[in-house]
Each structure stands twice: as structure tokens, then as C-alpha cells.
Design an enzyme around this catalytic site. Structure first.
Site, PDB file in Angstrom:
ATOM      1  N   SER A   1      33.280  38.327  39.582  1.00 20.28           N
ATOM      2  CA  SER A   1      33.228  39.032  38.296  1.00 20.28           C
ATOM      3  C   SER A   1      33.751  38.168  37.161  1.00 20.28           C
ATOM      4  O   SER A   1      34.858  37.637  37.245  1.00 20.28           O
ATOM      5  CB  SER A   1      34.112  40.284  38.306  1.00 20.28           C
ATOM      6  OG  SER A   1      33.890  41.044  39.443  1.00 20.28           O
TER       7      SER A   1
ATOM      8  N   HIS B   1      27.014  41.344  37.213  1.00 21.29           N
ATOM      9  CA  HIS B   1      26.617  40.601  38.415  1.00 21.29           C
ATOM     10  C   HIS B   1      25.121  40.294  38.311  1.00 21.29           C
ATOM     11  O   HIS B   1      24.285  41.057  38.783  1.00 21.29           O
ATOM     12  CB  HIS B   1      26.899  41.405  39.690  1.00 21.29           C
ATOM     13  CG  HIS B   1      28.350  41.495  40.029  1.00 21.29           C
ATOM     14  ND1 HIS B   1      29.223  42.292  39.329  1.00 21.29           N
ATOM     15  CD2 HIS B   1      29.092  40.874  40.974  1.00 21.29           C
ATOM     16  CE1 HIS B   1      30.433  42.162  39.852  1.00 21.29           C
ATOM     17  NE2 HIS B   1      30.378  41.306  40.841  1.00 21.29           N
TER      18      HIS B   1
ATOM     19  N   HIS C   1      27.844  44.340  46.966  1.00 23.28           N
ATOM     20  CA  HIS C   1      29.087  44.816  47.577  1.00 23.28           C
ATOM     21  C   HIS C   1      28.811  46.010  48.486  1.00 23.28           C
ATOM     22  O   HIS C   1      27.910  46.796  48.215  1.00 23.28           O
ATOM     23  CB  HIS C   1      30.057  45.277  46.478  1.00 23.28           C
ATOM     24  CG  HIS C   1      30.445  44.207  45.511  1.00 23.28           C
ATOM     25  ND1 HIS C   1      29.674  43.877  44.422  1.00 23.28           N
ATOM     26  CD2 HIS C   1      31.541  43.403  45.459  1.00 23.28           C
ATOM     27  CE1 HIS C   1      30.270  42.907  43.747  1.00 23.28           C
ATOM     28  NE2 HIS C   1      31.401  42.600  44.348  1.00 23.28           N
TER      29      HIS C   1
ATOM     30  N   TYR D   1      30.307  48.705  48.606  1.00 21.44           N
ATOM     31  CA  TYR D   1      30.429  49.995  47.905  1.00 21.44           C
ATOM     32  C   TYR D   1      29.141  50.407  47.203  1.00 21.44           C
ATOM     33  O   TYR D   1      29.030  51.514  46.698  1.00 21.44           O
ATOM     34  CB  TYR D   1      31.623  49.987  46.927  1.00 21.44           C
ATOM     35  CG  TYR D   1      31.563  48.962  45.814  1.00 21.44           C
ATOM     36  CD1 TYR D   1      30.660  49.076  44.755  1.00 21.44           C
ATOM     37  CD2 TYR D   1      32.428  47.879  45.820  1.00 21.44           C
ATOM     38  CE1 TYR D   1      30.611  48.142  43.739  1.00 21.44           C
ATOM     39  CE2 TYR D   1      32.391  46.927  44.811  1.00 21.44           C
ATOM     40  CZ  TYR D   1      31.475  47.068  43.777  1.00 21.44           C
ATOM     41  OH  TYR D   1      31.427  46.140  42.774  1.00 21.44           O
ATOM     42  N   GLU D   2      28.162  49.505  47.163  1.00 23.10           N
ATOM     43  CA  GLU D   2      26.860  49.875  46.594  1.00 23.10           C
ATOM     44  C   GLU D   2      25.993  50.594  47.621  1.00 23.10           C
ATOM     45  O   GLU D   2      24.846  50.940  47.332  1.00 23.10           O
ATOM     46  CB  GLU D   2      26.146  48.626  46.064  1.00 23.10           C
ATOM     47  CG  GLU D   2      26.894  47.977  44.904  1.00 23.10           C
ATOM     48  CD  GLU D   2      26.248  46.685  44.432  1.00 23.10           C
ATOM     49  OE1 GLU D   2      25.126  46.749  43.914  1.00 23.10           O
ATOM     50  OE2 GLU D   2      26.869  45.619  44.588  1.00 23.10           O
TER      51      GLU D   2
ATOM     52  N   ALA E   1      37.393  38.317  41.923  1.00 20.53           N
ATOM     53  CA  ALA E   1      38.457  38.935  41.137  1.00 20.53           C
ATOM     54  C   ALA E   1      39.257  39.799  42.099  1.00 20.53           C
ATOM     55  O   ALA E   1      38.678  40.451  42.971  1.00 20.53           O
ATOM     56  CB  ALA E   1      37.855  39.793  40.033  1.00 20.53           C
TER      57      ALA E   1
ATOM     58  N   MET F   1      37.255  43.644  46.754  1.00 23.05           N
ATOM     59  CA  MET F   1      36.166  44.401  47.387  1.00 23.05           C
ATOM     60  C   MET F   1      35.019  43.491  47.832  1.00 23.05           C
ATOM     61  O   MET F   1      33.873  43.928  47.905  1.00 23.05           O
ATOM     62  CB  MET F   1      35.636  45.450  46.413  1.00 23.05           C
ATOM     63  CG  MET F   1      36.712  46.392  45.879  1.00 23.05           C
ATOM     64  SD  MET F   1      36.079  47.491  44.610  1.00 23.05           S
ATOM     65  CE  MET F   1      37.598  48.191  43.965  1.00 23.05           C
ATOM     66  N   SER F   2      35.334  42.251  48.096  1.00 20.78           N
ATOM     67  CA  SER F   2      34.260  41.330  48.506  1.00 20.78           C
ATOM     68  C   SER F   2      34.827  40.322  49.495  1.00 20.78           C
ATOM     69  O   SER F   2      35.860  40.541  50.107  1.00 20.78           O
ATOM     70  CB  SER F   2      33.692  40.607  47.281  1.00 20.78           C
ATOM     71  OG  SER F   2      34.659  39.738  46.717  1.00 20.78           O
TER      72      SER F   2
ATOM     73  N   ASN G   1      44.574  41.767  37.637  1.00 21.64           N
ATOM     74  CA  ASN G   1      45.491  42.881  37.355  1.00 21.64           C
ATOM     75  C   ASN G   1      46.560  42.859  38.442  1.00 21.64           C
ATOM     76  O   ASN G   1      46.321  42.323  39.530  1.00 21.64           O
ATOM     77  CB  ASN G   1      44.732  44.216  37.374  1.00 21.64           C
ATOM     78  CG  ASN G   1      43.987  44.425  38.680  1.00 21.64           C
ATOM     79  OD1 ASN G   1      42.974  43.750  38.945  1.00 21.64           O
ATOM     80  ND2 ASN G   1      44.470  45.324  39.508  1.00 21.64           N
TER      81      ASN G   1
ATOM     82  N   HIS H   1      38.624  48.852  34.941  1.00 17.77           N
ATOM     83  CA  HIS H   1      37.572  47.893  35.287  1.00 17.77           C
ATOM     84  C   HIS H   1      37.265  46.940  34.131  1.00 17.77           C
ATOM     85  O   HIS H   1      37.040  45.739  34.349  1.00 17.77           O
ATOM     86  CB  HIS H   1      36.298  48.623  35.739  1.00 17.77           C
ATOM     87  CG  HIS H   1      35.216  47.703  36.216  1.00 17.77           C
ATOM     88  ND1 HIS H   1      35.383  46.851  37.298  1.00 17.77           N
ATOM     89  CD2 HIS H   1      33.970  47.466  35.756  1.00 17.77           C
ATOM     90  CE1 HIS H   1      34.279  46.139  37.474  1.00 17.77           C
ATOM     91  NE2 HIS H   1      33.399  46.489  36.555  1.00 17.77           N
TER      92      HIS H   1
HETATM   93  N1  HPA Z   1      41.622  46.255  43.670  1.00 20.87           N
HETATM   94  C1  HPA Z   1      40.449  45.981  44.279  1.00 20.87           C
HETATM   95  N2  HPA Z   1      39.573  45.122  43.790  1.00 20.87           N
HETATM   96  C2  HPA Z   1      39.870  44.500  42.642  1.00 20.87           C
HETATM   97  C3  HPA Z   1      41.066  44.748  41.958  1.00 20.87           C
HETATM   98  C4  HPA Z   1      41.984  45.680  42.501  1.00 20.87           C
HETATM   99  O1  HPA Z   1      43.065  45.938  41.946  1.00 20.87           O
HETATM  100  N3  HPA Z   1      41.061  43.959  40.855  1.00 20.87           N
HETATM  101  C5  HPA Z   1      39.899  43.266  40.865  1.00 20.87           C
HETATM  102  N4  HPA Z   1      39.173  43.581  41.957  1.00 20.87           N
END
Ligand code: HPA
Length: 259
Positions: free
Chosen positions: A24, A54, A76, A78-79, A106, A197-198, A221, A231
Site C-alpha cells: 500500500s 492497488h 488479499h 479478505y477480498e 504496510a 494482512m498480506s 500506525n 485506513h
Molecule cells: N493491522 C493490520 N494490517 C495493517 C495495519 C494494522 O494495524 N496497518 C497496516 N496494515
């Protein structure tokens, strides 16, 4: 024709050694590829992402003097896709001769001394997706999945360009909800330093295909009591940190070619 057959055709004789997957906010590195040919995922039968930011294409060419295949965008779990689709790009890259996988993402920081914008070399992972891209008795060794020699090369590259890097364990979850405070506490207990998440399924597929792996997370973050995860902020910090990670990648690529 397989995805790899179609991709090989589109490479027009290029022989990429390194697959570089951009997470990302990091996609702009693809614009620096010289002698580039862009291959939209859909044109070679790769699954496309529904997530804004993406783009979904491969760019083959030359970066830092190395023949690369840059993956701009990824799909991903989650898609709603299956694990095989999440790793289709890695497998196609392996099938066209790529031997090194440089994966970026990320991630949320869990370690108390992390700050947004930190760059973390991944030294190991926890696959907490509950699934795997491997089917059947494919017993892949994962003891040094993130190649120690490549990590050393990345540390040297970072020092050369004046960037600090931290190192840690990446926990890969399915998402797409960000983690609850209880989940954050659990992940810390399990030994994770960052969460995303990847990456974990892609790395398993890469190791199964015999690719060496270098992983780097942008800590977008940091999970702390009372801090929410947004996000848009994740994307912003990823974008801001992008040029620093790009500098490290540029410096590390020539060091990978020898190995
Ligand atoms: N959690 C999961 N995936 C992420 C995060 C997070 O805090 N930040 C960026 N991708």
C-alpha cells in the site's frame, strides 16, 4: 496456456531475477523501472484487486542494474479469494525464472518502541490466516524463510543510504478489520512486532518454489491504548515512507544479484 506462459510471452525476452512486490502506498517505485513493459494482471490471467490504491499490474524491466519484475498491487484473502489466487503472482514469477522475492507491505506496529514511518526488516512471520497456499504433502522448511544473508544486505543498503531499519516478526492475519486491543495483546504475547494482512502466504509459496525472500514492512500506525486505526492514515504514512523504502530497495538490488 498458464499464467506463466502468458507472462513469459509478454516479457519479450526479458529475464527477471527479482520479484519486487509493492505494498500500500509504495507503488510509485514501478515508475522508475527502465526498459519497462507493463502487464495488467487481467491480461495474463492473474486475479485483480478491488482495493483502491492497488493498481494491479506487473512491470518488467531494469531497476538498479537488475532485471526485475515489479508487482504493483496484490490481492488479499479478505477480498474473498482463495489462497492460491493470493500467491498466483509469486508462482508465475518463479515459473519464469525469478529466484529472489523482495516483498513489502504496510503493517501496524505492536512493539512499544515502534513509531509510524519506521521501516522493519521481517526476520520471521506468524501465519495466522488459518490457511495456506500449499495443497497436499508439500512439507516446506520455513526455518530461515526470510534469508539472513539478504537481511544483512538490506541492513548494509539502509546504512549506505542513511536510513534506519528495525527488525522483527510480522504476523499475517486475514483482516480486513483492524485488530482489537485484546488481539493486539495476544499478538504481542505470541512474539509479533508488526501485524498486517498480506505477505505470509506469498512467502510460503515463494519458499515452496525455492525463491530467496527479503521482506520489509512500513510501520504505518502503532497500536497503543486509546489509539484508533484509520485506513486513510495507513495509506498516507505508507506514501510518505515510500521514498525511504525505495532508496533502500534501489541500494539493495545490486547486492542481491550476486547471491
Ligand atoms: N493491522 C493490520 N494490517 C495493517 C495495519 C494494522 O494495524 N496497518 C497496516 N496494515
Amino acid at each position: 496456456m498458464t499464467v506463466a506462459d502468458r507472462l513469459r510471452e509478454r516479457l519479450e525476452g526479458r529475464e527477471p531475477r527479482v520479484l519486487l512486490t509493492l505494498g500500500s502506498g509504495l507503488g510509485h517505485l514501478a515508475d522508475e523501472v527502465g526498459d519497462a513493459v507493463a502487464v495488467p494482471f487481467a491480461e495474463v490471467g492473474l486475479p485483480t484487486s478491488s482495493v483502491p490504491g492497488h493498481a494491479g499490474r506487473l512491470v518488467a524491466g531494469e531497476l538498479g542494474g537488475v532485471a526485475v519484475l515489479v508487482q504493483q498491487g496484490r490481492v488479499h484473502l479478505y477480498e474473498g479469494i482463495d489462497p492460491g489466487q493470493a500467491v498466483a503472482c509469486v508462482r508465475a514469477a518463479g515459473a519464469v525464472g525469478v529466484d529472489t522475492f523482495v516483498v513489502t507491505n504496510a503493517a501496524g506496529g505492536l512493539a512499544s518502541d515502534f513509531s509510524p514511518g519506521d521501516l522493519m526488516l521481517i526476520d520471521d512471520h506468524l501465519n495466522l490466516t488459518g490457511t495456506t497456499p500449499l495443497v497436499g504433502p508439500e512439507f516446506v522448511d520455513m526455518a530461515a524463510a526470510y534469508d539472513p544473508a539478504l537481511r544483512t544486505a538490506a541492513r548494509e543498503a539502509a546504512a549506505e543510504v542513511g536510513e534506519d531499519v528495525v527488525e522483527g516478526v510480522y504476523a499475517g492475519l486475514r483482516g480486513p478489520a483492524y485488530e482489537t486491543p485484546a488481539e493486539v495483546a495476544m499478538l504481542r504475547t505470541l512474539g509479533a512486532d508488526a501485524v498486517g494482512m498480506s505477505t505470509v502466504l506469498e512467502v510460503i509459496a515463494a519458499r515452496a518454489a525455492g525463491l530467496r525472500v527479503l521482506g520489509c514492512s512500513v510501520i504505518t500506525n502503532v497500536h497503543r491504548p486509546g489509539v484508533t486505526t484509520d485506513h486513510a492514515e495507513v495509506l498516507d504514512v505508507g506514501r510518505d515512507a515510500g521514498p525511504r523504502l525505495a532508496a533502500i530497495v534501489r541500494a539493495v538490488l545490486p547486492r542481491l544479484a550476486g547471491g
